[in-house]
Motif scaffolding. Structure first.
Motif, PDB file in Angstrom:
ATOM      1  N   GLU A 194      47.193 -24.363  22.917  1.00  0.00           N
ATOM      2  CA  GLU A 194      47.895 -24.258  21.643  1.00  0.00           C
ATOM      3  C   GLU A 194      47.111 -24.973  20.536  1.00  0.00           C
ATOM      4  O   GLU A 194      46.986 -24.461  19.425  1.00  0.00           O
ATOM      5  N   GLU A 195      46.589 -26.137  20.839  1.00  0.00           N
ATOM      6  CA  GLU A 195      45.796 -26.890  19.863  1.00  0.00           C
ATOM      7  C   GLU A 195      44.519 -26.136  19.508  1.00  0.00           C
ATOM      8  O   GLU A 195      44.117 -26.074  18.350  1.00  0.00           O
ATOM      9  N   ARG A 204      44.092 -22.870  19.647  1.00  0.00           N
ATOM     10  CA  ARG A 204      44.499 -21.736  18.811  1.00  0.00           C
ATOM     11  C   ARG A 204      44.766 -22.186  17.369  1.00  0.00           C
ATOM     12  O   ARG A 204      44.402 -21.503  16.407  1.00  0.00           O
ATOM     13  N   ARG A 205      45.407 -23.332  17.231  1.00  0.00           N
ATOM     14  CA  ARG A 205      45.709 -23.860  15.905  1.00  0.00           C
ATOM     15  C   ARG A 205      44.436 -24.150  15.132  1.00  0.00           C
ATOM     16  O   ARG A 205      44.303 -23.760  13.966  1.00  0.00           O
ATOM     17  N   ARG A 206      43.478 -24.798  15.782  1.00  0.00           N
ATOM     18  CA  ARG A 206      42.211 -25.137  15.117  1.00  0.00           C
ATOM     19  C   ARG A 206      41.430 -23.890  14.736  1.00  0.00           C
ATOM     20  O   ARG A 206      40.823 -23.833  13.662  1.00  0.00           O
ATOM     21  N   LEU A 247      43.085 -22.282  11.690  1.00  0.00           N
ATOM     22  CA  LEU A 247      42.824 -23.025  10.458  1.00  0.00           C
ATOM     23  C   LEU A 247      41.366 -22.938  10.019  1.00  0.00           C
ATOM     24  O   LEU A 247      41.012 -23.418   8.942  1.00  0.00           O
TER      25      LEU A 247
END
Length: 80
Positions: free
Chosen positions: A52-53, A55-57, A60
């Protein structure tokens, strides 16, 4: 004879309301279970927080596609 028929009607109304109450009770229990479960496990069930982290990075723009794919492969690789 009309008295017996009247009591039978009352019985069916009582049974109907009892069934409705039971359905509402089951729905309340399911809603509470779902709420507690969603509070304990944020995000999608069965997802890895590291993925999840990542994917978030990627979303962004902090990392590029190549790095995203490489790190995702590393995360999904079984430990030695």
């Amino acid at each position: 004879m009309t008295m017996v028929d009247g009591m039978g009607g009352v019985f069916w109304w009582m049974a109907l309301w009892g069934l409705l109450g039971l359905v509402l009770l089951v729905l309340a229990v399911v809603a509470i279970f779902w709420l507690v479960r969603s509070m304990i496990q944020p995000g999608r069930p069965g997802t890895d927080p590291a993925e999840e982290e990542l994917r978030r990075r990627y979303a962004l723009g902090e990392i590029g596609r190549e790095e995203y794919l490489e790190r995702m492969t590393d995360l999904r690789r079984p430990p030695p």
